[in-house]
Design a protein around this motif. Structure first.
Motif, PDB file in Angstrom:
ATOM      1  N   SER A 281      -8.257  -8.336   1.997  1.00 24.99           N
ATOM      2  CA  SER A 281      -8.005  -7.192   1.110  1.00 24.99           C
ATOM      3  C   SER A 281      -7.714  -5.933   1.910  1.00 24.99           C
ATOM      4  O   SER A 281      -6.881  -5.105   1.517  1.00 24.99           O
ATOM      5  CB  SER A 281      -9.210  -6.961   0.195  1.00 24.99           C
ATOM      6  N   GLU A 282      -8.385  -5.787   3.027  1.00 27.26           N
ATOM      7  CA  GLU A 282      -8.148  -4.613   3.864  1.00 27.26           C
ATOM      8  C   GLU A 282      -6.733  -4.630   4.432  1.00 27.26           C
ATOM      9  O   GLU A 282      -6.056  -3.597   4.477  1.00 27.26           O
ATOM     10  CB  GLU A 282      -9.172  -4.571   5.003  1.00 27.26           C
ATOM     11  N   ILE A 283      -6.266  -5.806   4.849  1.00 29.68           N
ATOM     12  CA  ILE A 283      -4.902  -5.920   5.371  1.00 29.68           C
ATOM     13  C   ILE A 283      -3.890  -5.601   4.271  1.00 29.68           C
ATOM     14  O   ILE A 283      -2.918  -4.855   4.489  1.00 29.68           O
ATOM     15  CB  ILE A 283      -4.654  -7.332   5.946  1.00 29.68           C
ATOM     16  N   ILE A 284      -4.100  -6.143   3.071  1.00 29.14           N
ATOM     17  CA  ILE A 284      -3.199  -5.875   1.955  1.00 29.14           C
ATOM     18  C   ILE A 284      -3.166  -4.378   1.636  1.00 29.14           C
ATOM     19  O   ILE A 284      -2.100  -3.789   1.396  1.00 29.14           O
ATOM     20  CB  ILE A 284      -3.632  -6.666   0.700  1.00 29.14           C
ATOM     21  N   ALA A 285      -4.342  -3.743   1.636  1.00 29.87           N
ATOM     22  CA  ALA A 285      -4.419  -2.310   1.344  1.00 29.87           C
ATOM     23  C   ALA A 285      -3.659  -1.504   2.392  1.00 29.87           C
ATOM     24  O   ALA A 285      -2.935  -0.550   2.059  1.00 29.87           O
ATOM     25  CB  ALA A 285      -5.882  -1.868   1.280  1.00 29.87           C
ATOM     26  N   MET A 286      -3.810  -1.870   3.655  1.00 31.89           N
ATOM     27  CA  MET A 286      -3.110  -1.163   4.738  1.00 31.89           C
ATOM     28  C   MET A 286      -1.600  -1.352   4.616  1.00 31.89           C
ATOM     29  O   MET A 286      -0.828  -0.398   4.777  1.00 31.89           O
ATOM     30  CB  MET A 286      -3.608  -1.667   6.093  1.00 31.89           C
ATOM     31  N   LEU A 287      -1.166  -2.569   4.325  1.00 32.85           N
ATOM     32  CA  LEU A 287       0.266  -2.840   4.187  1.00 32.85           C
ATOM     33  C   LEU A 287       0.846  -2.094   2.986  1.00 32.85           C
ATOM     34  O   LEU A 287       1.958  -1.543   3.052  1.00 32.85           O
ATOM     35  CB  LEU A 287       0.501  -4.341   4.033  1.00 32.85           C
ATOM     36  N   ASP A 288       0.096  -2.061   1.881  1.00 31.36           N
ATOM     37  CA  ASP A 288       0.580  -1.358   0.700  1.00 31.36           C
ATOM     38  C   ASP A 288       0.695   0.136   0.961  1.00 31.36           C
ATOM     39  O   ASP A 288       1.665   0.779   0.526  1.00 31.36           O
ATOM     40  CB  ASP A 288      -0.357  -1.608  -0.480  1.00 31.36           C
ATOM     41  N   ASN A 289      -0.270   0.700   1.670  1.00 32.90           N
ATOM     42  CA  ASN A 289      -0.210   2.114   2.011  1.00 32.90           C
ATOM     43  C   ASN A 289       0.986   2.400   2.911  1.00 32.90           C
ATOM     44  O   ASN A 289       1.688   3.414   2.739  1.00 32.90           O
ATOM     45  CB  ASN A 289      -1.506   2.541   2.707  1.00 32.90           C
ATOM     46  N   GLU A 290       1.245   1.500   3.854  1.00 24.59           N
ATOM     47  CA  GLU A 290       2.414   1.657   4.728  1.00 24.59           C
ATOM     48  C   GLU A 290       3.699   1.614   3.912  1.00 24.59           C
ATOM     49  O   GLU A 290       4.621   2.399   4.120  1.00 24.59           O
ATOM     50  CB  GLU A 290       2.413   0.536   5.775  1.00 24.59           C
TER      51      GLU A 290
ATOM     52  N   LEU B 143       4.060   2.384   0.719  1.00 20.73           N
ATOM     53  CA  LEU B 143       4.158   3.600  -0.075  1.00 20.73           C
ATOM     54  C   LEU B 143       4.682   4.766   0.750  1.00 20.73           C
ATOM     55  O   LEU B 143       5.524   5.547   0.281  1.00 20.73           O
ATOM     56  CB  LEU B 143       2.785   3.950  -0.658  1.00 20.73           C
ATOM     57  N   GLN B 144       4.211   4.884   1.997  1.00 20.13           N
ATOM     58  CA  GLN B 144       4.674   5.964   2.866  1.00 20.13           C
ATOM     59  C   GLN B 144       6.149   5.804   3.202  1.00 20.13           C
ATOM     60  O   GLN B 144       6.906   6.785   3.236  1.00 20.13           O
ATOM     61  CB  GLN B 144       3.830   5.988   4.153  1.00 20.13           C
ATOM     62  N   LEU B 145       6.574   4.556   3.452  1.00 21.94           N
ATOM     63  CA  LEU B 145       7.985   4.309   3.744  1.00 21.94           C
ATOM     64  C   LEU B 145       8.863   4.648   2.539  1.00 21.94           C
ATOM     65  O   LEU B 145       9.937   5.253   2.692  1.00 21.94           O
ATOM     66  CB  LEU B 145       8.183   2.841   4.136  1.00 21.94           C
ATOM     67  N   GLU B 146       8.408   4.280   1.349  1.00 23.47           N
ATOM     68  CA  GLU B 146       9.170   4.570   0.140  1.00 23.47           C
ATOM     69  C   GLU B 146       9.238   6.068  -0.118  1.00 23.47           C
ATOM     70  O   GLU B 146      10.276   6.587  -0.554  1.00 23.47           O
ATOM     71  CB  GLU B 146       8.544   3.849  -1.052  1.00 23.47           C
ATOM     72  N   LYS B 147       8.141   6.775   0.142  1.00 22.34           N
ATOM     73  CA  LYS B 147       8.123   8.224  -0.043  1.00 22.34           C
ATOM     74  C   LYS B 147       9.103   8.901   0.906  1.00 22.34           C
ATOM     75  O   LYS B 147       9.879   9.785   0.499  1.00 22.34           O
ATOM     76  CB  LYS B 147       6.707   8.753   0.187  1.00 22.34           C
ATOM     77  N   THR B 148       9.071   8.489   2.180  1.00 13.57           N
ATOM     78  CA  THR B 148       9.983   9.070   3.165  1.00 13.57           C
ATOM     79  C   THR B 148      11.435   8.746   2.826  1.00 13.57           C
ATOM     80  O   THR B 148      12.330   9.594   2.958  1.00 13.57           O
ATOM     81  CB  THR B 148       9.651   8.543   4.573  1.00 13.57           C
TER      82      THR B 148
ATOM     83  N   LEU C  81      10.921  -3.627   3.318  1.00 11.42           N
ATOM     84  CA  LEU C  81      11.087  -5.014   2.878  1.00 11.42           C
ATOM     85  C   LEU C  81      10.265  -5.970   3.731  1.00 11.42           C
ATOM     86  O   LEU C  81       9.667  -6.925   3.227  1.00 11.42           O
ATOM     87  CB  LEU C  81      12.569  -5.397   2.925  1.00 11.42           C
ATOM     88  N   ARG C  82      10.213  -5.694   5.033  1.00  9.21           N
ATOM     89  CA  ARG C  82       9.435  -6.544   5.935  1.00  9.21           C
ATOM     90  C   ARG C  82       7.950  -6.463   5.587  1.00  9.21           C
ATOM     91  O   ARG C  82       7.242  -7.477   5.562  1.00  9.21           O
ATOM     92  CB  ARG C  82       9.668  -6.113   7.384  1.00  9.21           C
ATOM     93  N   VAL C  83       7.464  -5.247   5.319  1.00 13.13           N
ATOM     94  CA  VAL C  83       6.057  -5.061   4.945  1.00 13.13           C
ATOM     95  C   VAL C  83       5.751  -5.800   3.646  1.00 13.13           C
ATOM     96  O   VAL C  83       4.724  -6.486   3.530  1.00 13.13           O
ATOM     97  CB  VAL C  83       5.731  -3.555   4.793  1.00 13.13           C
ATOM     98  N   ARG C  84       6.646  -5.701   2.672  1.00 17.45           N
ATOM     99  CA  ARG C  84       6.416  -6.380   1.396  1.00 17.45           C
ATOM    100  C   ARG C  84       6.433  -7.900   1.560  1.00 17.45           C
ATOM    101  O   ARG C  84       5.697  -8.621   0.877  1.00 17.45           O
ATOM    102  CB  ARG C  84       7.489  -5.968   0.375  1.00 17.45           C
ATOM    103  N   LEU C  85       7.260  -8.384   2.502  1.00 19.65           N
ATOM    104  CA  LEU C  85       7.278  -9.827   2.772  1.00 19.65           C
ATOM    105  C   LEU C  85       5.958 -10.284   3.383  1.00 19.65           C
ATOM    106  O   LEU C  85       5.450 -11.367   3.065  1.00 19.65           O
ATOM    107  CB  LEU C  85       8.439 -10.169   3.712  1.00 19.65           C
TER     108      LEU C  85
END
Length: 373
Positions: A37-46, A48-53, A81-85
Motif C-alpha cells: 500500500s505504501e508503494i501504491i501511495a507513493m506511485l499515485d502521488n508521483e 498526481l505531481q506529473l499530471e499537475k506539472t 504512463l510508466r508509473v501507472r503501469l
C-alpha cells in the motif's frame, strides 16, 4: 460486563471473533501502511505531481507555442504512463489478504477500529476529539488502501460494497467527533481563546484529508465518492466562524479591562502612602518622570498594545494549519480579526476618556493658574 462478539468470515470459510483483541488472521493490525500500500501511495502521488506539472506546461504551451515545452510535456506523459503501469502491475499481481471481501467483514473491521479508540486519557474534550480524528483518518487510510491493494480480483461488486461500508463508517464517526462542538449551547459555553481556535483548527485541518486519501486510493479503479467525504459537506464552518468573530471583540475588551485593572489606584495603606506623592486622585496609578516629581506618565498604552498584539498573533489563522480548501477564506478571516483589534483600541480610548471625565480636575482658582499662562 461482557463484550459483544461479531463473527468474521475468512477465505477458508472459518470464522474468527472480533472482540477486544482480534484473532490472528481476523482483523489486521494497523500500525502503519503495508509495504504494498505504501508503494501504491507513493506511485499515485508521483503520478498526481506529473499530471499537475503537465497541465501547467500545457497552459504555457498554448500561450507561447514553444516546441521545447511540447517536448517536455511528451516526456512527462511517458513518465506518468510508466508509473501507472507499475501500479497496474502491482494491483494485478493478485496479492491476497487474510480477510474476505464481504460487507460483514468490512463492518466488523470498522466497528473494531472505532471501539479500540473509544476512550482516551485527554481531559479536554476538544483535544480528545482531535486525537481521535487523527487516529480515525490514519486507520481509514490503512484499511482502505489495503482493501484496494488486494481487491483487484473482487471488482464489480464485492470490493465496491466493502469500500462503501468503510468510507461511510469512518467518515460518519469523524463527523460525530466534531458535531457536538457545532451546537449553539456548546459554542456559547466555551471559554478561552485556545478552545475556540482548537474547534476551528481541528475542522479546517481535517476537512478534506479523508477525501484526498480516498480519491488517491480509488483512482486506479476509477471509483469516486458522492458526495465528497469532506467535513464541510455536513458541518457548516460558517456557524463557528461567525460565532468566533462575534466573540473576538468581547475577548479583546476583557484584556483591555484587565490592563486598566492592573493600574487602578491601590487601596489601604498603599493608598495613604501615595498621598505623599500625588496631590490629586488619578484614575490609574501613574508614574513620575523624576521619582515623585516631574511629568505624569502612564504605561497603559504600551500595556494594552502588548496584550492585544499577542492576542492578535494567536487569534489569526495560518495557512499551514488549515486544509488547502480553506486558504481562500484566510484573508477575509484575518480582516475580521484586525477590525476587532482596532475596535479594541477604540474601546480603550473610550474607557480612558470616561474615567478622566468623571474626575473634577479644576481644584484651584484662576488666580493660581495665572503663573502658568
Amino acid at each position: 460486563g461482557t463484550s459483544s462478539v461479531l463473527d468474521v468470515s475468512r477465505d477458508d470459510g472459518t470464522t474468527s471473533a472480533v472482540d477486544d483483541e482480534p484473532a490472528a488472521g481476523g482483523v489486521p493490525a494497523t500500525e502503519e501502511l503495508s509495504p504494498g500500500s505504501e508503494i501504491i501511495a507513493m506511485l499515485d502521488n508521483e503520478s498526481l505531481q506529473l499530471e499537475k506539472t503537465t497541465t501547467e506546461l500545457l497552459k504555457l504551451y498554448q500561450k507561447s507555442n514553444d516546441f521545447r515545452i511540447h517536448q517536455e510535456i511528451a516526456v512527462l506523459v511517458r513518465r506518468d504512463l510508466r508509473v501507472r503501469l507499475y501500479m497496474a502491475g502491482l494491483l494485478g499481481a493478485g496479492i491476497r489478504s487474510d480477510y474476505s471481501f464481504t460487507e460483514d467483514v468490512a463492518k466488523a473491521i470498522v466497528k473494531y477500529d472505532i471501539k479500540k479508540y473509544a476512550c482516551s486519557d485527554f481531559k479536554n474534550e476538544l483535544f480528545a476529539a482531535d486525537n481521535r480524528i487523527e487516529y480515525l483518518i490514519d486507520v481509514a487510510e490503512q484499511r482502505i488502501r489495503d482493501f484496494a491493494l488486494c481487491g483487484w480480483s473482487h471488482r464489480n461488486g464485492s470490493l465496491e460494497r466493502c469500500l462503501e461500508v468503510m468510507v461511510n463508517g469512518y467518515f460518519i464517526e469523524i463527523v460525530n467527533q466534531l458535531a457536538n462542538f457545532f451546537e449553539r449551547d456548546t459554542l456559547e459555553s466555551m471559554k478561552g481563546l485556545g478552545n475556540k481556535l482548537t474547534v476551528i483548527h481541528t475542522f479546517m485541518k481535517h476537512n478534506d484529508r479523508l477525501s484526498y486519501i480516498i480519491n488517491s486510493a480509488l483512482r486506479s479503479y476509477n471509483l469516486t465518492t458522492e458526495p465528497d467525504p469532506k467535513l464541510s459537506e455536513f458541518l457548516d464552518i460558517g456557524v463557528v466562524l461567525y460565532w468566533y468573530s462575534t466573540t473576538l471583540l468581547q475577548e479583546m475588551k476583557v484584556r483591555v479591562d484587565n490592563a486598566f485593572r492592573g493600574l487602578r489606584d491601590p487601596k489601604g495603606d498603599t493608598a495613604l502612602e501615595l498621598k505623599k506623592y500625588y496631590k490629586y486622585p488619578l484614575p490609574w496609578m501613574p508614574a513620575r518622570s523624576h521619582g515623585s516629581e516631574g511629568i505624569f506618565m502612564t504605561t497603559l498604552r504600551v500595556d494594552i498594545e502588548t496584550v492585544l498584539g499577542f492576542y492578535l498573533k494567536v487569534a489569526k489563522l495560518k495557512k499551514e494549519d488549515v486544509a488547502e480548501s480553506f486558504h481562500p477564506m484566510i484573508n477575509s478571516f484575518d480582516a475580521t480579526v484586525t477590525i476587532s483589534y482596532i475596535n479594541a483600541f477604540h474601546y480603550a480610548a473610550k474607557v480612558y476618556e470616561k474615567a478622566l471625565l468623571e474626575k473634577d480636575w479644576i481644584l484651584c482658582s484662576v488666580d493660581e493658574l495665572e503663573e502658568y499662562s
